[in-house]
Design an enzyme around this catalytic site. Structure first.
Site, mmCIF file in Angstrom:
data_model
loop_
_atom_site.group_PDB
_atom_site.id
_atom_site.type_symbol
_atom_site.label_atom_id
_atom_site.label_comp_id
_atom_site.label_asym_id
_atom_site.label_seq_id
_atom_site.Cartn_x
_atom_site.Cartn_y
_atom_site.Cartn_z
ATOM 1 N N ARG A 188 1.023 -1.236 -0.082
ATOM 2 C CA ARG A 188 -0.023 0.107 0.149
ATOM 3 C C ARG A 188 0.820 1.206 -0.007
ATOM 4 N NH1 ARG A 188 -2.852 -3.634 -0.918
ATOM 5 N NH2 ARG A 188 -5.299 -3.978 -0.086
ATOM 6 N N SER B 267 -11.006 -0.747 2.466
ATOM 7 C CA SER B 267 -10.364 -0.816 3.711
ATOM 8 C C SER B 267 -10.135 0.371 4.244
ATOM 9 C CB SER B 267 -9.038 -1.775 3.761
ATOM 10 O OG SER B 267 -9.253 -3.093 3.070
ATOM 11 N N GLU C 65 -5.746 3.745 5.791
ATOM 12 C CA GLU C 65 -5.183 3.659 4.325
ATOM 13 C C GLU C 65 -5.676 4.796 3.445
ATOM 14 O OE1 GLU C 65 -5.857 -0.220 2.164
ATOM 15 O OE2 GLU C 65 -6.755 1.060 0.831
#
Ligand code: FAD
Ligand code: EPU
Length: 332
Positions: A153, A221, A317
């Site tokens: 990520r 998420s 995130e």
């Protein structure tokens, strides 16, 4: 004012002072970097307020495919294409490799920013180059895969705060033969005869776990899975034997934030107009007319509950913006 409700999948009712939809690179010559924010599909952003600058909505949708001498395909994809639509079209043309990333709702150009990943594949694995437009110097540049510095990520582009870069094109090197990656839970043990079968299975699994942003506002998420030392992972595992842990690198393990949130009692909860998804607690959802401050408050509540129970600090995130630009969670 420019309405941002159609451009954030959380479906928050926010606006920016100005905005424009960009359909080709030449249009970028007219924009200045000062207080500009780039958006693709808005599926990884949280606005905590109206934005005081200009939003550039990227819809550059060019596409070219070239067959290389080694039998592979060089795919040059305009950054405003929707990644899932690109995957569907490539499968139809006999070009493979991206199937595990099916149904991720964002654009091609945002995908390298956080190196999107799902079901055992990260997009950086298949990228050859990324073409960017520097909004300050008004020039285009090419970043090799190595220069992109892909991680979990993460990428150079996510960390770069020095230069306002808009990704205009992503160049993939893809295969004409089907080599299924089927190690991830839910895919393991299945024999996939065609890329379409693999794509269909990934879509089926995702639909069971994740809310459809067309029906329920969310940004996937909300938190990243925590990366912790092997020592800490092993201490926690002794205490919580059913806790999922995954090998990350030589010194670290990845934990499942969804599991931590569930065990901290936060799965399927509702606070006012927001909550966590019943089938995947890592997803914060808009249960109606959610206000930005409600999302922030719920995220902070979850972070506190997980910290109190496990001593682990969750990191969001989603990219979070206030009226002036990107904001760090320590300041919210
Ligand atoms: P946006 O949300 O518009 O932008 C995200 C960030 O990238 C912002 O900081 C923006 O400024 C920047 N940006 C966007 N486009 C450009 C560009 N062209 N140049 C420079 N900067 C740019 N992610 C995963 O990794 N795996 C998943 O499995 C996954 N599943 C999801 C499921 C759902 C239901 C949802 C809602 C989200 C999911 N996501 C997943 C998160 C999200 O879809 C991805 O991060 C996606 O890449 C975001 O694309 P976007 O076009 O919506 O980007
Ligand atoms: N789990 C729970 N409870 C939950 C959710 C998950 O116990 O509420 C457990 C699951 O049972 C499983 C483990 O946690 O043992 C991992 O769950 P899952 O396979 O659903 O994946 P994830 O780690 O929660 C990550 C990505 C997703 C990606 C999936 C599939 C992150 C932050 N999220 O989720 O990406 O689609 O793997 O590869 O890495 C996103 O980034 O927006 C996103 C949706």
């Amino acid at each position: 004012m420019f309405d941002l409700a159609p451009y954030n999948t959380f479906r928050l009712n926010v606006k920016s002072a100005d905005g424009a939809v960009i359909t080709n690179v030449a249009e970028l010559d007219h924009f200045h970097a000062d207080n500009a924010l780039i958006l693709g599909h808005g599926s990884d952003v949280l606005f905590t307020d109206d934005f005081s600058g200009t939003v550039l909505v990227n819809q550059i949708k060019s596409l070219s495919v070239e067959k290389l001498e080694n039998g592979k395909f060089l795919v040059k994809a305009g950054s405003g294409l929707i990644l899932d639509e690109l995957i569907e079209s490539l499968i139809a043309q006999g070009i493979y490799g991206l199937e595990n990333l099916s149904l991720i709702p964002g654009t091609v150009g945002a995908a390298p920013i956080q190196n999107v990943g799902a079901y055992g594949v990260e997009i950086g694995d298949l990228i050859k180059e990324v073409v960017v437009y520097d909004l300050q110097r008004h020039i285009q540049e090419v970043y090799s895969k190595e220069q992109c510095e892909f991680g979990y990520r993460d990428s150079y582009f996510k960390r770069n705060k020095a230069r306002p870069l808009l990704i205009t094109q992503v160049v993939f090197e893809l295969s004409s033969t089907f080599n299924p990656k089927a190690e991830y839970s839910g895919l393991k043990g299945i024999t996939f005869k065609t890329p379409q079968e693999l794509r269909n299975k990934v879509i089926e699994l995702r639909k069971c776990k994740l809310p459809d942003p067309k029906l329920v506002g969310n940004a996937g998420s909300f938190f990243k899975n925590p990366i912790v030392s092997k020592e800490l992972a092993s201490t926690l595992k002794q205490k919580y034997q059913d806790m999922p842990v995954y090998e990350f690198d030589e010194t670290s393990m990845k934990l499942a934030a969804g599991w931590l949130i569930e065990k901290a009692g936060c799965k399927g909860i509702t606070h006012g107009n927001v909550g966590t998804w019943e089938h995947q607690s890592l997803v914060i959802v808009n249960r109606g007319e959610a206000k930005p401050h409600e999302v922030v408050a719920l995220a902070k509540y979850i972070m506190a509950e997980v910290f109190n129970k496990f001593g682990i600090k969750l990191e969001p995130e989603v990219r979070t913006y206030d009226s002036k630009g990107e904001v760090s969670w320590d300041r919210l």
